[in-house]
Design an enzyme around this catalytic site. Structure first.
Site, PDB file in Angstrom:
ATOM      1  N   GLU A 246     -26.150  49.398 -23.989  1.00 39.69           N
ATOM      2  CA  GLU A 246     -26.172  48.643 -22.734  1.00 39.69           C
ATOM      3  C   GLU A 246     -27.205  47.515 -22.729  1.00 39.69           C
ATOM      4  O   GLU A 246     -28.122  47.493 -21.885  1.00 39.69           O
ATOM      5  CB  GLU A 246     -26.373  49.587 -21.537  1.00 39.69           C
ATOM      6  CG  GLU A 246     -25.184  50.508 -21.341  1.00 39.69           C
ATOM      7  CD  GLU A 246     -25.169  51.222 -20.005  1.00 39.69           C
ATOM      8  OE1 GLU A 246     -26.207  51.243 -19.310  1.00 39.69           O
ATOM      9  OE2 GLU A 246     -24.108  51.757 -19.651  1.00 39.69           O
TER      10      GLU A 246
ATOM     11  N   GLU B 104     -18.937  54.851 -22.595  1.00 40.09           N
ATOM     12  CA  GLU B 104     -19.367  55.696 -21.478  1.00 40.09           C
ATOM     13  C   GLU B 104     -18.403  55.512 -20.321  1.00 40.09           C
ATOM     14  O   GLU B 104     -17.936  54.396 -20.058  1.00 40.09           O
ATOM     15  CB  GLU B 104     -20.782  55.334 -21.000  1.00 40.09           C
ATOM     16  CG  GLU B 104     -21.901  55.667 -21.959  1.00 40.09           C
ATOM     17  CD  GLU B 104     -23.274  55.351 -21.363  1.00 40.09           C
ATOM     18  OE1 GLU B 104     -23.375  55.278 -20.116  1.00 40.09           O
ATOM     19  OE2 GLU B 104     -24.221  55.176 -22.148  1.00 40.09           O
TER      20      GLU B 104
END
Length: 474
Positions: free
Chosen positions: A194, A301
């Site tokens: 991320e 995710e």
């Protein structure tokens, strides 16, 4: 236990991950959040990991502190956990880890063998159960994003401004690549979780550098590269004429009804009606770069949280719809997350366990004050936030800071940092005077045998993956 056949090498071939025979493989797995990268909502503490470790070491002393974590690393994931994942039909685990397992800030570039050994244990364990690993550097020196899960005690991602931090990540990945270059049970490397580069300019250049460095050591493993803005934005790569070779670009795909204070699905969330069609449109938008370049799709995710058992039915429907969408578009996926203290995990420590019994008051305070970003709510602190919002409306109405705008920015500063810091001290006080043996017993609260399973979630996964329920045989 019968030994499965050795796992084959995976490589990118067009839109697919394939084995050496050219057969397509879809990775369908979970993330092992909270093991080698602690997160506040997963293990129950307030704030960021480094501060947690500071207060625990201060209150417990070195011997008890070491005893707790030595036990925790095995208790959190061991043979029973891997066997359970196999029983569900899971074929892969994304393993998040923080850089501090491998390097001390006081001695940069001096790598720690114990971190590699810790990771080796679980990679080997998973392989024995026929499960691929994806290695995920979840927290880097200098922090790659603005939130707690990169062990960020602030709201600033310094990684993008300091070449020193970037040099250390390249050095670490060179060592990891050398360690695993001959191990096909590692499906590939997810070098930066991320990323959130406000300029969008440093990230693609860093990926180019990192790819060359890894390939010089290990030309064989797949790279799994997250997009910018928490792996939701791939515009930084739009001008690239060709994707990097043997690379999967990975999106994260959390559905708003599943992670907000929604009350129904399908239903209205933040003024928008959300149903399966909206979930699919969001998925298609987030994966447009992969589909336009003809590369595989891996959702690194996704998944709802489960804060209220009364809502589990419609939250599990979100999960079911997302799994069906991924199957229809031939996307691989890793559900977040495997184990925690009860918010999102497939498996969770029991409320009556020694650890949760000890920290129950802090958990209640975290919930009341909305101190966790993930799964928290600001309902209990509106008397603080309303005057702040009014001030911004009056003085800075145009202010929309990166990455998510003013509301989440204020929440980070007030709830997730300012309020988390004193509560972390209170959390640490709970461990004052704990003996080494008591510390080990607290850590054993995360053993599979002592945990509860989220049965509805397991049933959705089993049905999707075509595995019978081990209890009923159906």
């Amino acid at each position: 236990m019968p030994q499965p056949a050795p796992l084959p090498w995976l490589t990118v071939q067009g839109r697919h991950l394939v084995d050496p025979a050219g057969s397509a493989v879809r990775l369908q797995g979970v993330g092992l959040g909270g093991w080698m990268n602690l997160e506040n909502f997963i293990t129950g503490y307030p704030g960021n990991e480094s501060n947690l470790r500071r207060v625990l070491l201060d209150r417990m002393g070195r011997e008890a502190y070491d005893a707790f974590f030595d036990e925790f690393y095995t208790a959190f994931f061991d043979e029973d956990d891997a066997a359970y994942l196999t029983s569900l039909g899971i074929n892969s685990v994304r393993i998040p880890f923080g850089y501090k397992h491998f390097e001390d800030d006081a001695r940069p570039f001096e790598l720690l063998e114990e971190g590699f050994e810790r990771l080796d244990r679980v990679v080997t364990l998973l392989a024995r159960h026929g499960i691929w690993s994806v290695l995920d550097l979840h927290a880097v020196p200098g922090r790659q994003n603005q939130h707690w899960h990169s062990d960020n005690p602030t709201h600033v991602a310094d990684f993008w401004q300091h070449p020193h931090f970037q040099d250390r990540v390249v050095h670490l990945w060179e060592a990891l690549a050398d360690r695993y270059k001959d191990r096909p049970e590692v499906a590939g490397y997810n070098p930066v979780n991320e990323p959130s580069d406000p300029t969008g300019e440093v990230l693609p250049a860093f990926y180019d550098r990192l790819e060359k460095a890894i390939r010089a050591v290990d030309p064989r493993h797949v790279l799994f590269l997250d997009g910018n803005k928490y792996s939701t934005d791939f515009s930084a790569f739009a001008e690239r004429s060709e994707p990097l070779p043997n690379t999967v670009y990975t999106a994260h795909d959390y559905a708003l009804p599943g992670i907000t204070r929604a009350t129904a699905y399908p239903g209205v969330v933040r003024g928008e009606y959300v149903d399966r069609d909206v979930l699919e449109a969001t998925f298609l938008r987030r994966t447009e770069f992969m589909r336009s370049t003809g590369t595989p799709v891996w959702i690194g995710e996704f998944g709802p949280v489960y804060p209220d058992p009364a809502q589990d039915g419609w939250r599990l429907q979100i999960l079911q719809d997302q799994l069906d969408i991924y199957a229809e578009h031939d996307a691989s996926w890793a559900l977040w997350t495997y184990k925690d203290v009860g918010l999102q995990g497939l498996v969770h420590a029991r409320p009556s366990s020694p650890y949760l019994s000890l920290i129950s008051d802090v958990l209640a305070t975290k919930q009341r004050l909305g101190i966790d970003s993930w799964g928290g709510t600001d309902a209990g602190v509106r008397d603080v936030l309303d005057p702040v919002d009014a001030l911004f409306d009056r003085e800075f109405p145009e202010y929309e800071p990166w990455p998510w705008g003013r509301g989440p920015h204020v929440a980070v500063l007030v709830r997730h940092i300012l309020l988390a810091e004193p509560l972390a001290e209170r959390f640490g006080d709970l461990f004052r005077g704990v003996s080494p043996e008591q510390a080990r017993e607290l850590a054993r609260s995360f053993r599979f045998a002592g945990c509860d399973r989220r049965q509805g979630l397991a049933e959705v996964l089993r049905a999707h993956l075509g595995r019978p329920d081990a209890l009923t045989g159906e």
